[in-house]
Design a protein around this motif. Sequence first.
Motif, PDB file in Angstrom:
ATOM      1  N   GLU A 223       0.665  -1.256  -0.179  1.00 49.73           N
ATOM      2  CA  GLU A 223      -0.012   0.068   0.010  1.00 49.73           C
ATOM      3  C   GLU A 223       0.854   1.436   0.020  1.00 49.73           C
ATOM      4  N   LYS A 224       1.895   1.249   0.693  1.00 54.85           N
ATOM      5  CA  LYS A 224       2.927   2.447   0.936  1.00 54.85           C
ATOM      6  C   LYS A 224       3.612   2.978  -0.581  1.00 54.85           C
TER       7      LYS A 224
ATOM      8  N   ARG B  35     -11.131  -2.735   1.953  1.00 56.68           N
ATOM      9  CA  ARG B  35     -11.473  -1.318   2.326  1.00 56.68           C
ATOM     10  C   ARG B  35     -11.911  -0.848   0.934  1.00 56.68           C
TER      11      ARG B  35
ATOM     12  N   TYR C 125      -8.764   5.204  -3.657  1.00 58.05           N
ATOM     13  CA  TYR C 125      -7.969   5.176  -2.698  1.00 58.05           C
ATOM     14  C   TYR C 125      -7.565   6.686  -1.954  1.00 58.05           C
ATOM     15  N   GLN C 126      -7.866   7.684  -2.705  1.00 53.30           N
ATOM     16  CA  GLN C 126      -7.785   8.823  -2.086  1.00 53.30           C
ATOM     17  C   GLN C 126      -8.965   9.019  -0.869  1.00 53.30           C
ATOM     18  N   GLU C 127      -9.921   8.252  -1.250  1.00 52.45           N
ATOM     19  CA  GLU C 127     -11.121   8.429  -0.229  1.00 52.45           C
ATOM     20  C   GLU C 127     -10.670   7.548   1.010  1.00 52.45           C
ATOM     21  N   LEU C 128      -9.919   6.695   0.974  1.00 54.92           N
ATOM     22  CA  LEU C 128      -9.538   5.812   2.019  1.00 54.92           C
ATOM     23  C   LEU C 128      -8.462   6.317   2.903  1.00 54.92           C
ATOM     24  N   LYS C 129      -7.621   7.394   2.479  1.00 57.56           N
ATOM     25  CA  LYS C 129      -6.849   8.001   3.266  1.00 57.56           C
ATOM     26  C   LYS C 129      -7.372   8.921   4.477  1.00 57.56           C
TER      27      LYS C 129
ATOM     28  N   THR D 162       1.139   6.028  -5.510  1.00 56.84           N
ATOM     29  CA  THR D 162       1.437   7.123  -5.594  1.00 56.84           C
ATOM     30  C   THR D 162       0.289   7.949  -6.633  1.00 56.84           C
TER      31      THR D 162
END
Length: 183
Positions: free
Chosen positions: A69-70, A129, A179-183, A73
Amino acid sequence: MFFHHFPHFYFYFAKIITFYSKYINFYKTNNNYSSSSDESNNIKNNEIINEEKEIDENKISTILTNIQEKDITFDSEKINIYLFWGDGCPHCHDLGEMLASLDDNYNTLFNLYSFEVWNNLESRNLMKRFADAADQEVDGVPFLIIGEKVFVGYIDSMENEIKETIKAEYNKTDHFDYYQELK
């Protein structure tokens, strides 16, 4: 007795038999005989096909990797595609093969993030998620996310829809990314 009522039956039957026999002879003539130069060309073509298949298998293994996950980008020039797959899953392999076969025109449009979920708990949790964010049930793999579109499973007939989704998402002015919503 039957043929007595249909006198033209014999005539049409003979025409059909003649047609098929000509077709079969034509097929045999054009497909069963080849010169030695044709045979060497066939061998060369098979070698080329085998080399391409090996390259495709290398591309597939590059696509079906396990990213962390890290490593995700964001690039304003590309969209992100997320692929959740299972090691040994034939449908996942087929999707990997399709993605590997995309020409460079497509590959410049996206970054692919691939996560193996059958043997990796972190990747499985990330898939869950993503599914929750997309309001989807995880029914299996492959689980592919392109923008707001989710594909579960894979069969060859999905290829065009996946390609069209890639292009459509890339052409949007605001790229959507779960993914931006998961952050």
